[in-house]
Motif scaffolding. Structure first.
Motif, PDB file in Angstrom:
ATOM      1  N   MET A  57      29.902  47.802  72.337  1.00  0.00           N
ATOM      2  CA  MET A  57      30.335  46.331  72.453  1.00  0.00           C
ATOM      3  C   MET A  57      31.959  45.899  72.500  1.00  0.00           C
ATOM      4  SD  MET A  57      29.298  43.330  68.809  1.00  0.00           S
ATOM      5  CE  MET A  57      28.496  42.827  70.059  1.00  0.00           C
ATOM      6  N   ILE A  58      32.612  47.105  71.459  1.00  0.00           N
ATOM      7  CA  ILE A  58      34.041  47.052  71.746  1.00  0.00           C
ATOM      8  C   ILE A  58      34.292  47.623  72.903  1.00  0.00           C
ATOM      9  CG2 ILE A  58      35.877  48.391  70.424  1.00  0.00           C
ATOM     10  CD1 ILE A  58      33.689  47.793  68.066  1.00  0.00           C
ATOM     11  N   LYS A  59      35.268  47.136  73.777  1.00  0.00           N
ATOM     12  CA  LYS A  59      36.321  47.964  74.221  1.00  0.00           C
ATOM     13  C   LYS A  59      36.848  49.535  74.512  1.00  0.00           C
ATOM     14  CE  LYS A  59      39.702  47.216  78.047  1.00  0.00           C
ATOM     15  NZ  LYS A  59      41.395  46.274  78.503  1.00  0.00           N
ATOM     16  N   LYS A  60      36.832  50.034  75.679  1.00  0.00           N
ATOM     17  CA  LYS A  60      36.862  51.511  75.226  1.00  0.00           C
ATOM     18  C   LYS A  60      38.626  52.049  75.358  1.00  0.00           C
ATOM     19  CE  LYS A  60      32.796  53.541  74.109  1.00  0.00           C
ATOM     20  NZ  LYS A  60      32.672  54.149  72.384  1.00  0.00           N
ATOM     21  N   GLU A  61      39.123  51.353  74.178  1.00  0.00           N
ATOM     22  CA  GLU A  61      40.451  51.531  74.259  1.00  0.00           C
ATOM     23  C   GLU A  61      40.693  52.524  73.258  1.00  0.00           C
ATOM     24  OE1 GLU A  61      42.946  47.922  73.888  1.00  0.00           O
ATOM     25  OE2 GLU A  61      42.574  46.570  75.634  1.00  0.00           O
ATOM     26  N   VAL A  62      39.154  53.370  72.496  1.00  0.00           N
ATOM     27  CA  VAL A  62      39.178  53.553  70.997  1.00  0.00           C
ATOM     28  C   VAL A  62      38.316  54.900  71.080  1.00  0.00           C
ATOM     29  CG1 VAL A  62      39.466  53.897  68.606  1.00  0.00           C
ATOM     30  CG2 VAL A  62      40.679  52.614  69.226  1.00  0.00           C
ATOM     31  N   ILE A  63      38.083  55.950  70.852  1.00  0.00           N
ATOM     32  CA  ILE A  63      37.316  57.393  71.081  1.00  0.00           C
ATOM     33  C   ILE A  63      37.878  57.145  69.607  1.00  0.00           C
ATOM     34  CG2 ILE A  63      36.285  58.652  71.578  1.00  0.00           C
ATOM     35  CD1 ILE A  63      37.352  58.588  74.612  1.00  0.00           C
ATOM     36  N   ASP A  97      45.246  38.379  53.283  1.00  0.00           N
ATOM     37  CA  ASP A  97      46.622  39.513  53.993  1.00  0.00           C
ATOM     38  C   ASP A  97      45.552  40.551  54.640  1.00  0.00           C
ATOM     39  OD1 ASP A  97      48.238  41.432  53.245  1.00  0.00           O
ATOM     40  OD2 ASP A  97      48.758  41.363  51.326  1.00  0.00           O
ATOM     41  N   SER A  98      45.918  40.423  55.806  1.00  0.00           N
ATOM     42  CA  SER A  98      45.348  41.432  57.123  1.00  0.00           C
ATOM     43  C   SER A  98      46.177  41.836  57.491  1.00  0.00           C
ATOM     44  CB  SER A  98      43.743  40.893  56.816  1.00  0.00           C
ATOM     45  OG  SER A  98      43.121  41.970  57.681  1.00  0.00           O
ATOM     46  N   THR A  99      45.491  42.349  58.712  1.00  0.00           N
ATOM     47  CA  THR A  99      46.201  42.330  60.017  1.00  0.00           C
ATOM     48  C   THR A  99      45.825  41.647  60.948  1.00  0.00           C
ATOM     49  OG1 THR A  99      44.281  43.990  60.656  1.00  0.00           O
ATOM     50  CG2 THR A  99      45.931  45.478  60.291  1.00  0.00           C
ATOM     51  N   ARG A 100      45.905  41.678  62.263  1.00  0.00           N
ATOM     52  CA  ARG A 100      46.645  40.788  63.347  1.00  0.00           C
ATOM     53  C   ARG A 100      44.494  41.192  63.972  1.00  0.00           C
ATOM     54  NH1 ARG A 100      51.582  42.208  62.874  1.00  0.00           N
ATOM     55  NH2 ARG A 100      53.161  39.697  63.017  1.00  0.00           N
ATOM     56  N   ASN A 101      43.897  40.403  63.194  1.00  0.00           N
ATOM     57  CA  ASN A 101      42.550  39.865  63.185  1.00  0.00           C
ATOM     58  C   ASN A 101      41.659  38.935  64.480  1.00  0.00           C
ATOM     59  OD1 ASN A 101      42.515  38.608  60.958  1.00  0.00           O
ATOM     60  ND2 ASN A 101      41.578  40.383  60.393  1.00  0.00           N
ATOM     61  N   VAL A 117      38.552  44.318  63.678  1.00  0.00           N
ATOM     62  CA  VAL A 117      38.239  45.078  64.527  1.00  0.00           C
ATOM     63  C   VAL A 117      39.726  44.250  65.483  1.00  0.00           C
ATOM     64  CG1 VAL A 117      37.849  45.764  66.787  1.00  0.00           C
ATOM     65  CG2 VAL A 117      35.946  45.974  65.145  1.00  0.00           C
ATOM     66  N   ASN A 118      41.101  44.970  66.334  1.00  0.00           N
ATOM     67  CA  ASN A 118      41.973  44.271  67.180  1.00  0.00           C
ATOM     68  C   ASN A 118      41.157  43.987  68.188  1.00  0.00           C
ATOM     69  OD1 ASN A 118      43.962  43.451  68.862  1.00  0.00           O
ATOM     70  ND2 ASN A 118      45.082  44.317  67.162  1.00  0.00           N
ATOM     71  N   VAL A 119      41.591  41.980  68.217  1.00  0.00           N
ATOM     72  CA  VAL A 119      40.756  41.575  69.545  1.00  0.00           C
ATOM     73  C   VAL A 119      40.709  41.883  70.693  1.00  0.00           C
ATOM     74  CG1 VAL A 119      40.938  39.194  68.081  1.00  0.00           C
ATOM     75  CG2 VAL A 119      43.093  40.060  69.797  1.00  0.00           C
ATOM     76  N   ARG A 120      41.788  42.303  71.042  1.00  0.00           N
ATOM     77  CA  ARG A 120      41.619  43.196  72.521  1.00  0.00           C
ATOM     78  C   ARG A 120      39.953  43.909  72.651  1.00  0.00           C
ATOM     79  NH1 ARG A 120      45.852  45.437  69.955  1.00  0.00           N
ATOM     80  NH2 ARG A 120      45.973  47.610  69.984  1.00  0.00           N
ATOM     81  N   PHE A 121      39.554  44.867  71.715  1.00  0.00           N
ATOM     82  CA  PHE A 121      38.753  45.437  71.755  1.00  0.00           C
ATOM     83  C   PHE A 121      36.843  44.914  72.388  1.00  0.00           C
ATOM     84  CE2 PHE A 121      41.010  48.793  68.624  1.00  0.00           C
ATOM     85  CZ  PHE A 121      42.035  48.766  69.826  1.00  0.00           C
ATOM     86  N   TYR A 122      37.438  43.658  72.039  1.00  0.00           N
ATOM     87  CA  TYR A 122      36.170  42.659  72.322  1.00  0.00           C
ATOM     88  C   TYR A 122      36.116  42.546  73.704  1.00  0.00           C
ATOM     89  CZ  TYR A 122      36.441  41.787  67.643  1.00  0.00           C
ATOM     90  OH  TYR A 122      36.665  41.658  66.171  1.00  0.00           O
TER      91      TYR A 122
END
Length: 402
Positions: free
Chosen positions: A1-7, A102-106, A151-156
């Protein structure tokens, strides 16, 4: 589901060799070189003398770095926290102050920024803004249920959108048109992030298939149904019945009726001057009130209310605050369910019925077109043709018996 920018982080335990190098490692896509880069954490393992201590320590490290990565932390991007007012939370949360985040840019952060943008460019169409807000809110709720809302929007990616469509089908029972509408809203949201925010480069909605749409039929009430509804509604809710008569007689759309104020009524000539900021197609129009309805409104004192009062409120008479978007429909739906009406009848059915009855009464197309506010005859005639062939009285009463 999440783009494979992260393992996500794992443990290398040197195959259980206490003399080997133990470390936790994770990988993140490096946009500068276009490939994954692996990060290793060795610190803390050598001073631990037993396998049990090392496994316990590794589990702690994995939890720490997994949480950071899933919340959108990325070594190649700024990950500072921001405080913002969420626009996709419900009004009750806003009143309690729970919409200040108060959060990250999600997703919630970027969707709120996008809604600010949308609100500024479609000031004449508040219903469009409300629709965008609702769809983005439901997507946010879906992400939350899946545990990936931080999750950062880049990962969708496409799988995220496909899973969301399945959710809309199974959990909300939506059809093809509604699914396409949701996907189009998300498509515009991601295009905004790419073209305006410059915050990412890929659009996860690109390539998502378009669902087949069932043609919308304009269901009108027949005389028997009208009598059933009148007998059920008028004694219990005369104000609701009056508003339904307004839709039937003036051919106003439900949202137009909801937003008109007493200042839009011209009691001297029995008309409603609908301004362009209320009319659905941004075209101001003059609406004629039929004599029977005009007389009823005057007898009930509607011409005495202040100009700024709204005709449709949640109360029994005009007031300073208009009714919510679904207020009248929810009142009317109660009777549709009670009387076992089939799916497809809505508030718009009163407008459709009004057009059908006007045409059967011999009113010229020119006047019906003006009342409807249609831009052209090409737009109006297929609509009227469908209504006039629906439950045709000539066939019902004149067809020869076998």
């Amino acid at each position: 589901m999440i783009k494979k920018e992260v393992i996500l982080p794992k443990l290398n335990d040197a195959a259980g060799n206490m003399k080997g190098s133990w470390f936790v490692y994770y990988s993140v896509f490096d946009p500068a070189v276009g490939r994954m880069k692996t990060f290793r954490i060795y610190n803390g393992f050598k001073k631990l003398s037993t396998e049990a201590e090392r496994y316990k320590y590794a589990a702690k490290l994995i939890r720490k770095w997994k949480t950071k990565l899933l919340k959108g932390w990325n070594p190649f991007f700024e990950q500072d926290k921001v405080k913002y007012a969420s626009l996709i939370r419900y009004e009750t949360d806003a009143r309690r102050g729970q919409h200040v985040i108060d959060s990250t840019r999600n997703f919630e952060y970027y969707s709120s920024r996008y809604l600010h943008f949308v609100k500024n460019i479609i000031k004449r169409e508040p219903s469009t803004y409300t629709s965008y807000k609702s769809k983005l809110r439901i997507f946010g709720q879906f992400l939350s249920k899946k545990g990936i809302d931080k999750v950062n929007v880049r990962f969708y990616n496409q799988d995220t959108i496909k899973d969301f469509n399945e959710y809309l089908i199974k959990e909300r029972g939506l059809d093809g048109k509604s699914l396409n509408d949701y996907n189009e809203t998300l498509n515009r949201f991601w295009k905004h992030l790419i073209n305006e925010e410059k915050s990412l480069t890929h659009n996860p909605v690109t390539g998502i298939r378009r669902y087949k749409e069932t043609p919308v039929h304009h269901l009108a009430f027949n005389l028997h149904q009208i009598n059933m509804l009148r007998n059920a509604i008028e004694p219990e809710s005369p104000v609701v019945w009056l508003k339904l008569k307004m839709l039937y007689s003036t051919l106003l759309r439900p949202n137009e009726l909801r937003l008109i104020q007493m200042k839009h009524f011209s009691w001297s000539d029995g008309t409603i001057r609908l301004p362009c900021d209320i009319a659905k197609n941004d075209r101001a129009r003059l609406i004629t009130i039929p004599d029977y309805l005009y007389t009823e409104l005057i007898m009930k004192g509607y011409d005495k209310y202040p100009d700024e009062f709204y005709f449709s409120t949640s109360g029994s008479e005009p007031g300073p605050k208009h009714a919510s978007k679904n207020f009248l429909y929810n009142k009317f739906k109660h009777y549709l369910v009670k009387l076992n009406f089939q799916k497809g009848y809505t508030l718009y059915s009163w407008k459709h019925t009004g057009v059908q009855m006007m045409k059967r009464s011999g009113i010229d197309n020119m006047y019906i077109k003006a009342q409807l506010g249609h831009a052209s005859y090409d737009q109006m005639l297929p609509y009227i043709e469908e209504l006039m062939t629906q439950g045709n009285d000539d066939i019902r009463h004149k067809a020869p018996a076998l």
